[in-house]
Design an enzyme around this catalytic site. Sequence first.
Site, PDB file in Angstrom:
ATOM      1  N   LYS A  80      13.982  -5.383-143.709  1.00  0.00           N
ATOM      2  CA  LYS A  80      13.926  -3.947-143.315  1.00  0.00           C
ATOM      3  C   LYS A  80      13.047  -3.416-144.744  1.00  0.00           C
ATOM      4  CE  LYS A  80      18.389  -3.870-140.907  1.00  0.00           C
ATOM      5  NZ  LYS A  80      18.917  -3.204-140.588  1.00  0.00           N
ATOM      6  N   GLY A 144      21.198  -0.580-147.254  1.00  0.00           N
ATOM      7  CA  GLY A 144      19.817  -0.227-146.469  1.00  0.00           C
ATOM      8  C   GLY A 144      20.409   0.996-144.977  1.00  0.00           C
TER       9      GLY A 144
END
Length: 294
Positions: A80, A144
Amino acid sequence: MDTNTSLQALMKGPLPPLYFCIGSPVVGNPTQHMMEKAFEQLGYPGRYLTIEVDPDELEPSIWGLLAMHFQGGNVTAPFKQEVLSYLDELTKSASLCDAVNCITRKDDGTYIGDNTDGKGFLQSLVEIVPDLKKRKVVVFGSGGAASAIVTELALHGVREVVVVNRTLTRAKTLVDNLAGISRTTLSWEPWEGIYQIKEHDLVVVQATSVGLFQPDDCIKVAFTPDLHNVIACDVVFNPVETTFLKKAKLAGCQTLDGLGMLVNQGAIAVKQWTGKEPDRALMRSSLEEAFAIC
Ligand code: NDP
């Protein structure tokens, strides 16, 4: 898409728009099933592929996907953050939380990265907490998911967000990185021993990975009994009802599971790719169907 239309497209064009989900490991990720159901219901000819990418081969994999004009896709752990450097543009959310989970090819052929995790969470939460802006929110975690959620809460302008994380330095960094982006008061608290949830009118968000595929595991928290007007949320989506949510329910809290966030982040992606609003109930049932196999 029925077989005849699909065959027509194959033989006469145009070929179907392609989408991807990349991660490592990516087996067990149900996104493809959810997306294909959504595409089918919209009558959209897109095809969605789940692709295992070796962490040492992210760069050539990304260049390949972009060179083959994939129209977009999803990015999951551990890429990510790393994926940011291959994109032409980032949305404000992606740039602030320094992570991308959704990529879209624009009409001019360039690629924009977005983070729809926090947006998906916020949509779920606002549905059950219309006065969210007036609330104090405590977020457990600084990875995240937590970072995307804290970013959206701040952009939404909630009154106060407190970040609590096992590794204090990560909580501090998260708060420092978002300082001044809105009028939201952002702070961190150390997590020593059992964190006691005792304030009425609070929103608490379990945004660590604890409990994922481990139904008996729970972060170190305790709820004071008979809490009034407290909303407890979990980002973990499998199991849907985590031990954290069970504990919260026993203390009188309203609960919000992680499946709604998963559906919403996917629905936001489908809207970005197709311009159409997908059927979220169908997407949720497709996820339940996938998890029933695990
Ligand atoms: P990261 O690996 O980036 O972060 C993990 C976080 O969990 C860190 O804050 C870490 O703390 C904390 N943590 C891990 N183990 C413990 C423990 N034993 N006690 C306390 N804290 C712990 O993961 P993500 O943020 O990407 O993912 C977190 C969860 O969110 C996962 O379960 C994921 O599946 C879920 N998720 C759900 C989504 C949805 O749509 N519902 C979307 C995206 C993610 P530390 O910093 O101290 O290591």
